[in-house]
Design an enzyme around this catalytic site. Structure first.
Site, PDB file in Angstrom:
ATOM      1  N   ASP A   1       3.724   9.638  -0.910  1.00  0.00           N
ATOM      2  CA  ASP A   1       2.452   8.858  -0.449  1.00  0.00           C
ATOM      3  C   ASP A   1       2.131   7.522  -1.435  1.00  0.00           C
ATOM      4  O   ASP A   1       2.140   7.724  -2.744  1.00  0.00           O
ATOM      5  CB  ASP A   1       1.094   9.529  -0.372  1.00  0.00           C
ATOM      6  CG  ASP A   1       0.312   9.133   0.861  1.00  0.00           C
ATOM      7  OD1 ASP A   1       0.309   7.875   1.094  1.00  0.00           O
ATOM      8  OD2 ASP A   1      -0.431  10.022   1.434  1.00  0.00           O
TER       9      ASP A   1
ATOM     10  N   HIS B   1       0.919  -1.282  -0.052  1.00  0.00           N
ATOM     11  CA  HIS B   1      -0.245  -0.011  -0.046  1.00  0.00           C
ATOM     12  C   HIS B   1       0.768   1.287  -0.112  1.00  0.00           C
ATOM     13  O   HIS B   1       0.090   2.335  -0.218  1.00  0.00           O
ATOM     14  CB  HIS B   1      -0.991  -0.045   1.276  1.00  0.00           C
ATOM     15  CG  HIS B   1      -2.026  -0.976   0.933  1.00  0.00           C
ATOM     16  ND1 HIS B   1      -3.381  -0.801   0.608  1.00  0.00           N
ATOM     17  CD2 HIS B   1      -1.988  -2.280   1.289  1.00  0.00           C
ATOM     18  CE1 HIS B   1      -3.995  -2.129   0.939  1.00  0.00           C
ATOM     19  NE2 HIS B   1      -3.108  -2.809   1.054  1.00  0.00           N
TER      20      HIS B   1
HETATM   21  C1  G6P Z   1      -1.110   2.948   6.408  1.00  0.00           C
HETATM   22  C2  G6P Z   1      -0.767   1.685   6.072  1.00  0.00           C
HETATM   23  C3  G6P Z   1      -1.476   0.448   6.630  1.00  0.00           C
HETATM   24  C4  G6P Z   1      -1.976   1.104   8.319  1.00  0.00           C
HETATM   25  C5  G6P Z   1      -2.547   2.443   8.300  1.00  0.00           C
HETATM   26  C6  G6P Z   1      -2.665   2.955   9.632  1.00  0.00           C
HETATM   27  O1  G6P Z   1      -2.071   3.362   5.476  1.00  0.00           O
HETATM   28  O2  G6P Z   1      -0.683   1.346   4.722  1.00  0.00           O
HETATM   29  O3  G6P Z   1      -1.003  -0.607   6.609  1.00  0.00           O
HETATM   30  O4  G6P Z   1      -2.785   0.115   8.745  1.00  0.00           O
HETATM   31  O5  G6P Z   1      -1.339   3.278   7.564  1.00  0.00           O
HETATM   32  O6  G6P Z   1      -1.486   2.716  10.503  1.00  0.00           O
HETATM   33  P1  G6P Z   1      -1.285   1.688  11.781  1.00  0.00           P
HETATM   34  O7  G6P Z   1       0.066   1.554  12.120  1.00  0.00           O
HETATM   35  O8  G6P Z   1      -2.210   2.356  12.731  1.00  0.00           O
HETATM   36  O9  G6P Z   1      -1.837   0.535  11.499  1.00  0.00           O
END
Ligand code: G6P
Length: 502
Positions: free
Chosen positions: A365, A157
């Site tokens: 991003d 992602h």
């Molecule tokens: C980004 C990453 C996700 C992640 C999200 C929130 O979008 O690509 O994989 O889940 O951030 O971050 P966190 O550390 O809270 O999961």
């Protein structure tokens, strides 16, 4: 039709009351159609052996959710230190923010292997496995080493850095080789896919094939771009409805006719928030006439506070916003409202529709879905203007936005000035071009295209995807083999059937 097994660090279990975002809904829908298992971390740290080793299972329709806790040590080493302290800045090419500790890398790989051990008994021979994001780069190899022959797809992602940047982390070759155990590796943009293919060639010795695939150890791996989409029509309806709700009305009243500039982000060093505030400050300094005509609302939802760089960011933003408000604010007008609290999806959608400017300026991003949501939220009769970093993946699709370099305060100030003064016909023209780009896309379409490509890659490998011998522990010395010996036989005998989700 293969059962779809989704593996991700965070697992979104549908629950009454909570409205999930488009991606989680799309993955759920895909899994509903063909039966599904969603496996990953529970989001909790615990030192209770039962909850860290035995998955908690929740059934929801034809989808099963299986989650395990991490130990406190794993949470610190795997999630905080390596995933978020090393890989996250590395993937965003922010190497000066990157920490590296060999012990955290070892813990990261160990968690990827431990999760694979826990997943293994839950797998069926006809599964297709789809692994998500940078937390689980070692999992394709760990599953193969345990004898899994099912098709494995991996989607990143985040962006993927150039080979030079990637090699700034020790053991980059091992990380890439682990990933090359997948059959299909997807990225947000063609640029990320190219960076990966170049790295796989230069750092891990893979051969580049015509058409974008890679070959290593006698196997072909398909690499491609699958830009993540939202559900624009649904988001447009949500925003229209929300524009009448009490949250949006309160915000509208508080603005008292001023133009709203809106930023919506996690409070993350990649989002360009320091530079964004500097750009806004430059606007206030250089265009005094605009001062009382606008308010900038920056929602910067608190995130990953265990990581030092996130704490420093919070401190810097508090200081910078205080300085902007004390320098330019007056008794009856404040230029900036910064909040570390997020909002519900509906509330944010309503705010977006209210905003004259959507200010989305990440340093880098993977995609940035806020940019797409801002476009979808607009009133076609009187749309706002999207100001977008040219380093967001979304900029590849949303070229009709005002594209800026996110580190250039003057460029941000100029774009804000331009957007605040932009005539309605120009706003409409630009918005229409943006809307045309996204209006027929959907999160489900994105998921389907990846799963169909995964089915194709399985078939192009002759109906079976992986001979466990190809990627023996001798090739990947860091991946253990005991479980492969135990489990390999029963899984490897069954050829995967083809996937179809149309
Ligand atoms: C980004 C990453 C996700 C992640 C999200 C929130 O979008 O690509 O994989 O889940 O951030 O971050 P966190 O550390 O809270 O999961």
């Amino acid at each position: 039709m293969n059962r779809l097994v989704v593996v991700s660090n965070r697992v979104t279990i549908p629950s009454a009351g909570a409205k999930a975002g488009g991606l989680a809904v799309a993955l759920n829908e895909l899994m509903e159609r063909q039966g599904g298992l969603w496996f990953g971390w529970s989001g909790r740290a615990s030192d209770d052996a039962a909850s860290t080793s035995k998955p908690a299972i929740v059934d929801h329709g034809s989808v099963q959710y299986a989650t395990v806790d991490l130990t406190h040590e794993e949470y610190r080493r795997y999630y905080t230190d390596f995933s978020n302290g090393t890989l996250w800045p590395l993937m965003h090419s922010l190497t000066e923010q990157m920490h590296f500790d060999r012990r955290s890398l070892a813990a990261y790989r160990a968690v990827n292997e431990r999760l694979s051990d826990i997943l293994l008994p839950l797998l069926r021979p006809d599964d297709a496995i789809w692994i998500h994001d940078y937390h689980l780069l070692a999992m394709p190899a760990a599953l193969r080493a345990r004898g899994v022959t099912a098709p494995i797809g991996f989607f990143l992602h985040t962006p993927f850095p150039s080979p030079d940047i990637l090699s700034s982390v020790p053991d980059a070759a091992v990380i890439i080789r682990d990933l090359l155990s997948a059959d299909l590796i997807g990225f947000q943009t063609a640029n990320d896919a190219e960076n990966f293919a170049a790295s796989a060639h230069r750092i891990a010795g893979a051969t580049r094939l015509p058409g974008g695939s890679l070959r290593i150890a006698g196997r072909d791996i398909r690499v491609g771009a699958f830009p993540v989409e939202i559900d624009p029509q649904e988001f447009a309806r949500t925003a229209e409805t929300a524009s009448h709700n009490s949250d949006t009305q309160r915000l509208r009243r508080s603005l008292d006719g001023q133009s709203l500039i809106l930023g919506v982000d996690r409070m993350d060093p990649t989002k360009g928030l320091r530079h964004r505030l500097a750009g806004y400050r430059r606007l206030l300094e250089t265009r005094p006439a605009l001062r009382r005509a606008m308010t900038f609302v920056q929602i910067a939802a608190e995130s990953r506070q265990e990581v030092d760089n996130y704490q420093y960011l919070r401190e810097d933003l508090d200081r910078m916003s205080g300085s902007i408000n004390s320098t330019f604010g007056e008794a009856d007008w404040l230029p900036l409202r910064l909040t570390a609290r997020g909002g519900s999806r509906d509330t944010i959608a309503g705010y977006m529709r209210e905003a004259r400017i959507g200010l989305v300026t990440p340093l880098r991003d993977g995609m940035n879905l806020v940019a797409k949501e801002y476009v979808a939220a607009q009133n076609p009769d009187d749309p706002g203007v999207l100001i977008l970093s040219k380093f967001a993946g979304a900029a590849r699709q949303l070229g009709a936005a005002l594209l800026v370099n996110p580190v250039d305060a003057d460029e941000i100030a100029d774009a804000l000035d331009n957007a605040l003064r932009m005539s309605r016909p120009e706003r409409q023209d630009r918005w229409m071009a943006l809307w045309e780009t996204i209006k027929d896309t959907s999160a489900l379409g994105w998921g389907r295209s990846f799963v169909n490509a995964l089915a194709d890659s399985g078939e192009s490998q002759g109906g079976r995807v992986q001979r466990p011998g190809d990627l023996s522990p001798a090739t990947f010395p860091n991946v253990g083999s005991k479980a492969a010996d135990r489990r390999g036989a029963e899984l490897r005998l069954v050829p995967p059937t083809s996937l179809s989700v149309n």
